[in-house]
Design a protein around this motif. Structure first.
Motif, short mmCIF file in Angstrom:
data_model
loop_
_atom_site.label_atom_id
_atom_site.label_comp_id
_atom_site.label_asym_id
_atom_site.label_seq_id
_atom_site.Cartn_x
_atom_site.Cartn_y
_atom_site.Cartn_z
N GLU A 169 9.31 0.74 -2.59
CA GLU A 169 9.74 1.62 -1.64
C GLU A 169 8.68 1.53 -0.52
OE1 GLU A 169 8.00 4.06 -0.10
OE2 GLU A 169 6.18 4.45 -1.38
N ILE A 171 9.19 3.51 2.34
CA ILE A 171 9.56 4.67 3.30
C ILE A 171 8.52 4.92 4.28
CG2 ILE A 171 10.19 7.09 3.36
CD1 ILE A 171 12.56 5.59 2.46
N ASP A 172 8.62 5.01 5.56
CA ASP A 172 7.55 5.71 6.53
C ASP A 172 7.93 7.06 6.90
OD1 ASP A 172 5.45 5.99 7.90
OD2 ASP A 172 5.90 4.71 9.63
N PRO A 173 7.40 8.03 6.37
CA PRO A 173 7.92 9.21 6.59
C PRO A 173 7.55 9.78 8.07
CG PRO A 173 6.40 9.51 4.88
CD PRO A 173 6.26 7.87 5.39
N LYS A 222 3.83 -4.59 -2.24
CA LYS A 222 3.54 -3.22 -1.73
C LYS A 222 2.16 -3.06 -1.59
CE LYS A 222 4.41 1.09 -0.57
NZ LYS A 222 5.00 1.54 0.47
N ASN A 226 -0.14 -1.87 1.77
CA ASN A 226 -0.96 -0.71 1.95
C ASN A 226 -2.47 -0.87 1.98
OD1 ASN A 226 1.54 0.64 2.41
ND2 ASN A 226 1.33 1.68 0.62
N ARG A 229 -3.24 -1.83 5.31
CA ARG A 229 -3.48 -0.83 6.15
C ARG A 229 -4.72 -0.21 6.04
NH1 ARG A 229 0.31 0.56 9.19
NH2 ARG A 229 -0.14 2.79 9.67
N TYR A 268 -6.33 2.76 14.66
CA TYR A 268 -7.27 3.89 15.54
C TYR A 268 -7.98 4.67 14.63
CZ TYR A 268 -3.74 2.34 18.82
OH TYR A 268 -2.99 1.44 19.65
N GLY A 274 -5.11 10.17 4.98
CA GLY A 274 -4.29 10.94 4.16
C GLY A 274 -2.96 10.44 3.64
N HIS A 276 0.45 10.01 0.63
CA HIS A 276 0.39 9.77 -0.68
C HIS A 276 0.24 8.10 -0.87
CE1 HIS A 276 3.39 11.09 1.99
NE2 HIS A 276 3.93 9.90 1.82
N CYS A 277 0.28 7.38 0.08
CA CYS A 277 0.17 5.80 -0.26
C CYS A 277 -1.17 5.24 0.01
CB CYS A 277 1.31 5.34 0.70
SG CYS A 277 2.83 5.83 0.23
N ILE A 278 -1.40 5.49 1.29
CA ILE A 278 -2.58 4.48 1.80
C ILE A 278 -4.13 4.83 1.14
CG2 ILE A 278 -3.90 3.61 3.72
CD1 ILE A 278 -0.64 3.33 3.87
N TYR A 340 -1.37 15.60 7.17
CA TYR A 340 -2.19 14.18 7.18
C TYR A 340 -2.04 13.27 8.20
CZ TYR A 340 1.71 11.37 5.31
OH TYR A 340 2.97 10.43 5.51
N LYS A 341 -0.81 13.46 9.01
CA LYS A 341 -0.58 12.90 9.91
C LYS A 341 0.69 13.65 10.88
CE LYS A 341 3.20 9.14 8.96
NZ LYS A 341 3.43 7.71 9.06
N ARG A 424 -8.36 12.58 17.82
CA ARG A 424 -7.32 11.75 17.76
C ARG A 424 -7.01 11.25 19.09
NH1 ARG A 424 -5.35 10.22 12.87
NH2 ARG A 424 -5.29 11.96 11.36
N1 SAJ Z 1 -4.35 6.31 9.94
C1 SAJ Z 1 -5.31 6.00 11.01
N2 SAJ Z 1 -5.37 5.33 11.84
C2 SAJ Z 1 -4.31 4.32 11.91
C3 SAJ Z 1 -3.15 4.78 11.19
C4 SAJ Z 1 -3.26 5.65 10.19
O1 SAJ Z 1 -6.60 6.84 10.68
O2 SAJ Z 1 -4.50 3.68 12.87
C5 SAJ Z 1 -4.16 7.39 9.16
C6 SAJ Z 1 -3.17 8.45 9.40
O3 SAJ Z 1 -3.60 9.24 10.15
C7 SAJ Z 1 -2.73 9.08 8.03
C8 SAJ Z 1 -3.05 7.69 7.16
O4 SAJ Z 1 -3.96 7.06 7.72
O5 SAJ Z 1 -3.91 10.16 7.76
C9 SAJ Z 1 -1.88 7.26 6.71
O6 SAJ Z 1 -1.29 6.90 7.75
P1 SAJ Z 1 0.18 5.98 7.84
O7 SAJ Z 1 0.66 5.38 9.34
O8 SAJ Z 1 -0.09 4.50 7.00
O9 SAJ Z 1 1.17 6.56 7.29
P2 SAJ Z 1 1.73 6.81 5.72
O10 SAJ Z 1 0.86 7.27 4.76
O11 SAJ Z 1 3.08 7.67 5.95
O12 SAJ Z 1 2.22 5.35 5.47
C10 SAJ Z 1 3.52 5.11 5.22
C11 SAJ Z 1 3.39 4.69 4.06
N3 SAJ Z 1 4.92 4.80 3.33
C12 SAJ Z 1 4.83 5.73 2.28
O13 SAJ Z 1 4.67 6.63 2.61
C13 SAJ Z 1 4.85 5.21 1.12
C14 SAJ Z 1 3.21 3.00 3.92
O14 SAJ Z 1 3.70 2.53 2.83
C15 SAJ Z 1 3.72 2.38 5.03
O15 SAJ Z 1 2.79 1.13 5.05
C16 SAJ Z 1 3.03 3.07 6.45
O16 SAJ Z 1 3.69 4.28 6.26
C17 SAJ Z 1 3.36 2.43 7.49
O17 SAJ Z 1 3.76 0.79 7.46
O18 SAJ Z 1 3.36 3.03 8.53
#
Ligand code: SAJ
Length: 438
Positions: A169, A171-173, A222, A226, A229, A268, A274, A276-278, A340-341, A424
């Motif tokens: 999956e 998905i990027d919420p 996948k 992640n 990231r 950044y 935070g 459920h993925c990273i 978490y975001k 932020r």
């Molecule tokens: N964050 C930072 N700095 C950044 C980017 C993110 O501190 O530059 C923090 C965010 O505040 C957050 C966490 O990291 O707390 C995760 O951020 P994220 O943008 O990766 O968001 P997620 O966890 O929603 O990641 C989603 C993931 N999808 C799912 O929910 C399963 C991930 O699979 C994707 O890779 C990611 O989106 C994406 O590509 O944006």
């Protein structure tokens, strides 16, 4: 049945919209997926064990931020989607898509118990020649080493009786630009025919399906995404601490580096990582690699570093209060944003919660404000969001912008605040008389 006959049969059922799909797990991954198929005229049964979710669906109320209640009402009235708490309702499904959680046990250990429980139930009710696709993020080898044996234990033989794939999956919420139907789908089948059948199914809703050679390749795709990231967020968090020591503005540096039209992707600094993925997925890879005698130092280092960030934020707040002859112990602190975001109603592994607990450990009197989280009852916290007003803001010795939700008048907040720690970069480095930046 000859392979091409199976394929032709599948394609005909898809074309005539006779195909039946079951989605196991109606969370932020499974629910949008199920609804997309239903919108395309496919009969979809969503299997969900959480009674509150089932009740919400029967009341036609969405509990997923990416699905509006009006959209849910429309799909349900279209008659192609129904939800059920009984796995026996998958008995007519031609394809079963499994989208259940894969949390951690303790600090580092993968927990695939949700997958195994779901697969055991699917195996009990699976009809002949059905396709099973696992979408839950997991370590390389799960599908072949853990899932296939469960079906074999129930007498199923791959290709003779059923087909098995892994498709991560993605998905990027909250990402409106990339809803599920616009995100290319990687597909790794246990056999080429399994991959082809799954491709036919997913192409009902997703234009681009990307075949790979095996489930373990797809599982690893996948984890690469992640881990990429996690490592880069960990790197920029460390560079932000380094830059602070060296009196360099990391935010200016990132902005300037982002002008490079190739070979650079900005990340950044923040108060931690935070979701459920990273924070979790890379540790699945780290754990599996160790069983091959390979220790991934990058993953462990990035994971430990991002876990330190909430404490680092509190350390910086302590320093800036100290410079104003104000002690953290006893200070009144308002944490702004606890999800978490930004703009996502999800508290899972939110670093803001660690910031709050760390502040309390240091004796601060902590309140929070979050426009989408009225109450905070977890991780030992039992708090209610304050009502933000000029008067209220004046009560606090320091505000911490931990999650930068939209729709807040940050300039107005600035006017009333004595001191703001901006984790932020909401204030873009301005108003330094009152704003200290991460
Ligand atoms: N964050 C930072 N700095 C950044 C980017 C993110 O501190 O530059 C923090 C965010 O505040 C957050 C966490 O990291 O707390 C995760 O951020 P994220 O943008 O990766 O968001 P997620 O966890 O929603 O990641 C989603 C993931 N999808 C799912 O929910 C399963 C991930 O699979 C994707 O890779 C990611 O989106 C994406 O590509 O944006």
């Amino acid at each position: 049945m000859a392979k091409n006959k199976i394929m032709v049969n599948f394609q005909k059922k898809i074309k005539d919209r006779q195909i039946r799909i079951a989605v196991v797990g109606l969370g932020y991954v499974g629910f949008p997926l199920a609804l997309e198929f239903a919108k395309k005229g496919v009969k979809v049964t969503g299997i969900e064990i959480d009674h509150d979710r089932l009740k919400s669906i029967s009341n036609k109320i969405s509990y997923i931020s990416d699905i509006s209640t009006s959209e849910l009402k429309k799909v349900i009235s279209g008659g192609n989607f129904k939800a059920s708490g009984n796995f026996s309702d998958i008995k007519d499904a031609d394809a079963i898509l499994i989208c259940v959680p894969t949390p951690l046990k303790g600090r580092y250990l993968p927990d695939i118990s949700f997958i195994k429980t779901a697969v055991e139930q699917v195996a009990l009710h699976l009809k002949n020649k059905a396709l099973v696709v696992l979408e839950s993020t997991t370590y390389p080898g799960t599908t072949e080493e853990e899932i296939l044996p469960i079906f074999e234990k129930h007498g199923f033989r791959h290709e003779r009786d059923f087909f098995l794939c892994f498709s991560p999956e993605r998905i990027d919420p909250g990402n409106k630009k990339f809803p599920v139907q616009k995100i290319p789908k990687v597909m790794g089948g246990l056999s080429p025919l399994a991959t082809l059948l799954a491709t036919e199914i997913y192409q009902i809703i997703i234009k681009q399906v990307v075949p790979v050679s095996s489930p373990r390749a797809a599982e690893t795709v996948k984890l690469l995404e992640n881990t990429f990231r996690l490592i880069n967020i960990g790197l920029i968090d460390e560079l932000s601490m380094m830059a602070h020591k060296m009196k360099i503005d990391i935010w200016e540096v990132i902005q300037a580096a982002s002008t490079k039209p190739f070979g650079f992707m900005p990340f950044y600094p923040g108060p931690g990582v935070g979701g459920h993925c990273i924070p979790k997925d890379p540790l699945y890879l780290h754990w599996k690699a160790k069983s091959f005698g390979f220790h991934s130092r990058f993953i462990k280092l990035a994971s430990d570093l991002i876990r330190y960030m909430p404490e680092y934020v509190v350390k910086r707040v302590n320093q800036v209060l100290d410079s104003r002859n104000c002690r953290l112990k006893g200070a009144k602190i308002l944490v702004m944003g606890v999800t978490y975001k930004k703009d996502i109603k999800d508290l899972r592994k939110s670093p803001s919660l660690d910031v709050i607990n760390s502040l309390k450990k240091h004796g601060a009197r902590v309140s929070y404000f979050d426009p989408i989280i009225p109450f905070l009852k977890l991780k030992g916290l039992d708090l209610e969001s304050v009502r933000l007003s000029d008067k209220k803001i004046k009560e606090f010795d320091c505000l911490i912008i931990a999650t930068d939700h939209s729709g807040i008048d940050y300039l107005r907040v600035l006017k009333s605040a004595k001191l703001i720690f901006d984790a932020r970069n909401v204030y873009k480095g301005k108003h330094r008389e009152k704003v200290e930046r991460l």
